[in-house]
Scaffold this motif. Structure first.
Motif, PDB file in Angstrom:
ATOM      1  N   GLU A   1       0.822  -1.215   0.000  1.00 56.09           N
ATOM      2  CA  GLU A   1       0.000   0.000   0.000  1.00 56.09           C
ATOM      3  C   GLU A   1       0.854   1.262   0.000  1.00 56.09           C
ATOM      4  OE1 GLU A   1       0.520  -2.039   2.479  1.00 56.09           O
ATOM      5  OE2 GLU A   1       0.861  -0.898   4.312  1.00 56.09           O
ATOM      6  N   ALA A   2       2.135   1.149   0.350  1.00 54.89           N
ATOM      7  CA  ALA A   2       3.015   2.324   0.406  1.00 54.89           C
ATOM      8  C   ALA A   2       4.285   2.100  -0.417  1.00 54.89           C
ATOM      9  CB  ALA A   2       3.366   2.643   1.853  1.00 54.89           C
ATOM     10  N   LEU A   3       4.196   1.256  -1.425  1.00 49.72           N
ATOM     11  CA  LEU A   3       5.355   0.934  -2.269  1.00 49.72           C
ATOM     12  C   LEU A   3       6.577   0.565  -1.409  1.00 49.72           C
ATOM     13  CD1 LEU A   3       5.019   3.648  -5.101  1.00 49.72           C
ATOM     14  CD2 LEU A   3       4.149   1.318  -5.071  1.00 49.72           C
TER      15      LEU A   3
ATOM     16  N   ALA B   1       7.499   1.604   1.404  1.00 49.01           N
ATOM     17  CA  ALA B   1       8.173   2.677   2.151  1.00 49.01           C
ATOM     18  C   ALA B   1       8.523   2.161   3.546  1.00 49.01           C
ATOM     19  CB  ALA B   1       7.263   3.899   2.242  1.00 49.01           C
TER      20      ALA B   1
ATOM     21  N   LYS C   1       6.937  -3.750  -8.663  1.00 47.28           N
ATOM     22  CA  LYS C   1       6.767  -2.301  -8.859  1.00 47.28           C
ATOM     23  C   LYS C   1       7.760  -1.485  -8.035  1.00 47.28           C
ATOM     24  CE  LYS C   1       3.737   1.563  -9.176  1.00 47.28           C
ATOM     25  NZ  LYS C   1       2.517   2.248  -8.832  1.00 47.28           N
TER      26      LYS C   1
ATOM     27  N   ALA D   1      10.151   2.688  -1.955  1.00 51.23           N
ATOM     28  CA  ALA D   1      10.065   4.100  -2.373  1.00 51.23           C
ATOM     29  C   ALA D   1      10.655   5.037  -1.329  1.00 51.23           C
ATOM     30  CB  ALA D   1       8.620   4.475  -2.673  1.00 51.23           C
ATOM     31  N   GLY D   2      11.469   4.494  -0.422  1.00 54.15           N
ATOM     32  CA  GLY D   2      12.180   5.346   0.528  1.00 54.15           C
ATOM     33  C   GLY D   2      11.625   5.251   1.924  1.00 54.15           C
ATOM     34  N   ALA D   3      12.142   6.131   2.777  1.00 54.42           N
ATOM     35  CA  ALA D   3      11.608   6.203   4.139  1.00 54.42           C
ATOM     36  C   ALA D   3      10.158   6.650   4.050  1.00 54.42           C
ATOM     37  CB  ALA D   3      12.430   7.197   4.947  1.00 54.42           C
ATOM     38  N   ASP D   4       9.372   6.259   5.039  1.00 62.03           N
ATOM     39  CA  ASP D   4       7.943   6.595   5.013  1.00 62.03           C
ATOM     40  C   ASP D   4       7.769   8.084   5.309  1.00 62.03           C
ATOM     41  OD1 ASP D   4       5.198   7.035   5.850  1.00 62.03           O
ATOM     42  OD2 ASP D   4       5.013   4.848   5.751  1.00 62.03           O
ATOM     43  N   ILE D   5       7.406   8.819   4.269  1.00 62.95           N
ATOM     44  CA  ILE D   5       7.311  10.281   4.385  1.00 62.95           C
ATOM     45  C   ILE D   5       6.211  10.669   5.368  1.00 62.95           C
ATOM     46  CG2 ILE D   5       6.911  12.427   3.098  1.00 62.95           C
ATOM     47  CD1 ILE D   5       7.967  10.896   0.580  1.00 62.95           C
ATOM     48  N   LYS D   6       5.123   9.873   5.368  1.00 62.28           N
ATOM     49  CA  LYS D   6       4.003  10.223   6.252  1.00 62.28           C
ATOM     50  C   LYS D   6       4.412  10.054   7.720  1.00 62.28           C
ATOM     51  CE  LYS D   6       0.914   8.854   2.538  1.00 62.28           C
ATOM     52  NZ  LYS D   6       0.233   7.726   1.909  1.00 62.28           N
TER      53      LYS D   6
ATOM     54  N   ILE E   1      17.335   6.066  12.171  1.00 64.89           N
ATOM     55  CA  ILE E   1      18.173   5.467  11.125  1.00 64.89           C
ATOM     56  C   ILE E   1      19.243   4.556  11.718  1.00 64.89           C
ATOM     57  CG2 ILE E   1      19.642   5.785   9.092  1.00 64.89           C
ATOM     58  CD1 ILE E   1      18.276   8.544   8.788  1.00 64.89           C
TER      59      ILE E   1
ATOM     60  N   GLY F   1      15.659   6.252   0.729  1.00 66.05           N
ATOM     61  CA  GLY F   1      16.123   5.171   1.597  1.00 66.05           C
ATOM     62  C   GLY F   1      16.132   3.818   0.902  1.00 66.05           C
TER      63      GLY F   1
ATOM     64  N   GLU G   1      19.341   3.740  -0.780  1.00 67.16           N
ATOM     65  CA  GLU G   1      20.378   3.649   0.263  1.00 67.16           C
ATOM     66  C   GLU G   1      20.456   2.237   0.841  1.00 67.16           C
ATOM     67  OE1 GLU G   1      18.621   7.069   2.312  1.00 67.16           O
ATOM     68  OE2 GLU G   1      20.591   8.012   2.237  1.00 67.16           O
TER      69      GLU G   1
ATOM     70  N   GLU H   1      15.315  13.069  -2.244  1.00 69.78           N
ATOM     71  CA  GLU H   1      15.016  13.782  -0.998  1.00 69.78           C
ATOM     72  C   GLU H   1      14.923  15.291  -1.209  1.00 69.78           C
ATOM     73  OE1 GLU H   1      17.139  11.269  -1.322  1.00 69.78           O
ATOM     74  OE2 GLU H   1      16.969   9.907   0.387  1.00 69.78           O
TER      75      GLU H   1
ATOM     76  N   GLY I   1      19.651  10.524   4.161  1.00 68.82           N
ATOM     77  CA  GLY I   1      20.041  10.414   5.567  1.00 68.82           C
ATOM     78  C   GLY I   1      20.527   9.049   5.973  1.00 68.82           C
TER      79      GLY I   1
HETATM   80  C1  HXC Z   1       5.102   7.076   2.304  1.00 64.45           C
HETATM   81  C2  HXC Z   1       4.648   6.538   0.128  1.00 64.45           C
HETATM   82  C3  HXC Z   1       5.988   6.731  -0.248  1.00 64.45           C
HETATM   83  C4  HXC Z   1       6.903   7.119   0.785  1.00 64.45           C
HETATM   84  C5  HXC Z   1       4.897   6.154  -1.995  1.00 64.45           C
HETATM   85  N1  HXC Z   1       4.000   6.179  -0.996  1.00 64.45           N
HETATM   86  N2  HXC Z   1       6.115   6.493  -1.568  1.00 64.45           N
HETATM   87  N3  HXC Z   1       4.204   6.698   1.378  1.00 64.45           N
HETATM   88  N4  HXC Z   1       6.407   7.275   2.033  1.00 64.45           N
HETATM   89  N5  HXC Z   1       8.198   7.288   0.566  1.00 64.45           N
HETATM   90  C6  HXC Z   1       2.581   5.878  -1.048  1.00 64.45           C
HETATM   91  C7  HXC Z   1       1.815   6.986  -1.725  1.00 64.45           C
HETATM   92  O1  HXC Z   1       1.532   8.028  -0.813  1.00 64.45           O
HETATM   93  C8  HXC Z   1       0.579   6.242  -2.173  1.00 64.45           C
HETATM   94  O2  HXC Z   1      -0.284   6.072  -1.061  1.00 64.45           O
HETATM   95  C9  HXC Z   1       1.097   4.872  -2.540  1.00 64.45           C
HETATM   96  O3  HXC Z   1       2.362   4.739  -1.870  1.00 64.45           O
HETATM   97  C10 HXC Z   1       1.351   4.730  -4.039  1.00 64.45           C
HETATM   98  O4  HXC Z   1       2.181   5.802  -4.450  1.00 64.45           O
HETATM   99  P1  HXC Z   1       1.838   6.742  -5.690  1.00 64.45           P
HETATM  100  O5  HXC Z   1       2.625   7.987  -5.506  1.00 64.45           O
HETATM  101  O6  HXC Z   1       0.376   6.869  -5.872  1.00 64.45           O
HETATM  102  O7  HXC Z   1       2.433   5.862  -6.885  1.00 64.45           O
HETATM  103  P2  HXC Z   1       3.001   6.363  -8.291  1.00 64.45           P
HETATM  104  O8  HXC Z   1       2.148   7.471  -8.851  1.00 64.45           O
HETATM  105  O9  HXC Z   1       3.186   5.139  -9.095  1.00 64.45           O
HETATM  106  O10 HXC Z   1       4.416   7.035  -7.959  1.00 64.45           O
HETATM  107  C11 HXC Z   1       5.451   6.229  -7.438  1.00 64.45           C
HETATM  108  C12 HXC Z   1       6.610   7.099  -6.875  1.00 64.45           C
HETATM  109  C13 HXC Z   1       5.998   8.105  -5.848  1.00 64.45           C
HETATM  110  C14 HXC Z   1       7.265   7.869  -8.014  1.00 64.45           C
HETATM  111  C15 HXC Z   1       7.594   6.174  -6.244  1.00 64.45           C
HETATM  112  O11 HXC Z   1       5.173   7.366  -4.910  1.00 64.45           O
HETATM  113  C16 HXC Z   1       7.015   8.856  -5.084  1.00 64.45           C
HETATM  114  O12 HXC Z   1       7.589   9.827  -5.583  1.00 64.45           O
HETATM  115  N6  HXC Z   1       7.238   8.490  -3.814  1.00 64.45           N
HETATM  116  C17 HXC Z   1       8.117   9.189  -2.928  1.00 64.45           C
HETATM  117  C18 HXC Z   1       9.548   8.882  -3.264  1.00 64.45           C
HETATM  118  C19 HXC Z   1      10.494   9.645  -2.371  1.00 64.45           C
HETATM  119  O13 HXC Z   1      10.475  10.902  -2.314  1.00 64.45           O
HETATM  120  N7  HXC Z   1      11.359   8.931  -1.603  1.00 64.45           N
HETATM  121  C20 HXC Z   1      12.254   9.528  -0.693  1.00 64.45           C
HETATM  122  C21 HXC Z   1      11.674   9.565   0.685  1.00 64.45           C
HETATM  123  S1  HXC Z   1      12.757  10.354   1.817  1.00 64.45           S
HETATM  124  P3  HXC Z   1      -1.834   6.528  -1.118  1.00 64.45           P
HETATM  125  O14 HXC Z   1      -2.302   6.247   0.278  1.00 64.45           O
HETATM  126  O15 HXC Z   1      -1.835   7.956  -1.506  1.00 64.45           O
HETATM  127  O16 HXC Z   1      -2.427   5.625  -2.168  1.00 64.45           O
HETATM  128  C22 HXC Z   1      13.903   9.188   2.196  1.00 64.45           C
HETATM  129  C23 HXC Z   1      14.947   9.664   3.138  1.00 64.45           C
HETATM  130  C24 HXC Z   1      15.741   8.500   3.638  1.00 64.45           C
HETATM  131  O17 HXC Z   1      13.873   8.090   1.765  1.00 64.45           O
HETATM  132  C25 HXC Z   1      16.604   8.957   4.741  1.00 64.45           C
HETATM  133  C26 HXC Z   1      16.806   7.870   5.762  1.00 64.45           C
HETATM  134  C27 HXC Z   1      15.640   7.706   6.669  1.00 64.45           C
END
Ligand code: HXC
Length: 258
Positions: free
Chosen positions: A23-25, A27, A59, A63-68, A84, A109, A112, A132, A140
């Motif tokens: 549900e969160a790819l 994350a 798929k 998709a990284g750390a859970d942004i929410k 971390i 993440g 990473e 990021e 991070g």
């Molecule tokens: C929380 C996430 C998420 C994330 C995706 N989802 N990535 N939730 N944290 N990192 C959730 C979406 O909110 C959505 O939930 C569901 O997964 C499907 O994602 P969509 O965006 O609808 O899918 P799509 O259009 O196919 O796009 C895929 C994607 C995009 C390009 C990967 O989801 C995206 O850009 N995600 C964020 C990627 C990112 O910025 N990662 C870095 C995070 S920071 P709902 O409930 O809306 O259906 C990080 C820092 C690490 O990682 C540092 C160490 C801790």
């Protein structure tokens, strides 16, 4: 052991750990990272396991750390909970070889975590990135450091400053991944590679891992000295005697992990 965010499976001497938060790819929330830490510790301690694969879905690797989960965190909370460091780094502390089998997104993440593994096998749909900056943050979990070491300064800067994604072909060309395979063959290939490694002497494969990893932590002279000490110590193993004897006798070796 039952997990909420992981599926685990063993195939011969290979432990497969599949990240599973569809549900969160995939994350990484705290629960997933704590479970991953547990699964890695268990595999490292299990005498029946010699190689580990971390994978995700077709798929998304992750998709990284859970942004929410992260969005409202304060710096004090991050510091106090050792965000971390407390769980992510178990991947780098795992002593048995760890392969990342990556299909789809490996972002932030996710990229990473893949880089913390010993090497990455990518499906042809894999997409790597450190996005990021697009959400007002910086990598991070080692992204700026490992990416720079693996693909060089120019590409690392490009990836981290623009937040763009890199496809599998470019990732192979610049040395981020060791091989690219068609998406449908990813797991078969990863398991075949893992079984090959698991078929060798476990202490010796662990020494190989330790020696190669030292290259990223020290000077050339110190690294070569470290390698030399480990090289001498393989002569203390039964598996070195068996391996060389088998070669001379023109037969397959029968390693005992001893
Ligand atoms: C929380 C996430 C998420 C994330 C995706 N989802 N990535 N939730 N944290 N990192 C959730 C979406 O909110 C959505 O939930 C569901 O997964 C499907 O994602 P969509 O965006 O609808 O899918 P799509 O259009 O196919 O796009 C895929 C994607 C995009 C390009 C990967 O989801 C995206 O850009 N995600 C964020 C990627 C990112 O910025 N990662 C870095 C995070 S920071 P709902 O409930 O809306 O259906 C990080 C820092 C690490 O990682 C540092 C160490 C801790």
């Amino acid at each position: 052991m039952a997990y909420n965010c992981l599926e685990t499976e063993t195939d011969d001497r290979v432990q497969i750990i599949r990240l599973s938060r569809p549900e969160a790819l995939n994350a990484f929330n705290n629960e997933l990272m704590n479970e991953l830490t547990d699964a890695l510790k268990a595999a490292d301690a299990d005498p029946k396991i010699s190689c580990i694969i971390i994978t995700g879905s077709e798929k998304a690797f992750a998709a990284g750390a859970d942004i929410k989960e992260m969005a409202d965190k304060t710096a004090t909370e991050a510091y106090l909970e050792d965000f971390i460091t407390s769980n992510w780094e178990q991947v780098t502390r795992t002593r048995k070889p760890v392969i990342a089998a990556v299909a789809g997104y490996a972002l932030g993440g996710g990229c990473e975590l893949a880089m913390m593994c010993d090497f990455i096998i990518a499906a042809d749909n894999a997409k790597f990135g450190q996005p990021e900056i697009t959400i007002g943050a910086i990598p991070g979990a080692g992204g700026t450091q490992r990416l720079a070491r693996f693909i060089g300064k120019s590409k690392a800067m490009d990836m981290c400053l623009t937040g763009r994604m890199m496809g599998a072909e470019e990732a192979e060309r610049c040395g981020l991944v060791s091989r690219v395979v068609p998406k449908a063959e990813l797991m078969d290939t990863a398991i075949e590679v893992a079984k090959k490694i698991a078929g060798y002497s476990r202490p010796v494969s662990m020494m190989v891992k330790e020696a190669v990893n030292r290259a990223f932590e020290t000077t050339l002279a110190e690294g070569v000295l470290f390698e030399r000490r480990l090289f001498y110590s393989v002569f203390a193993t039964e598996d070195q005697k068996e391996g060389m004897k088998a070669f001379i006798e023109k037969r397959e070796p029968n390693f005992k992990d001893a």
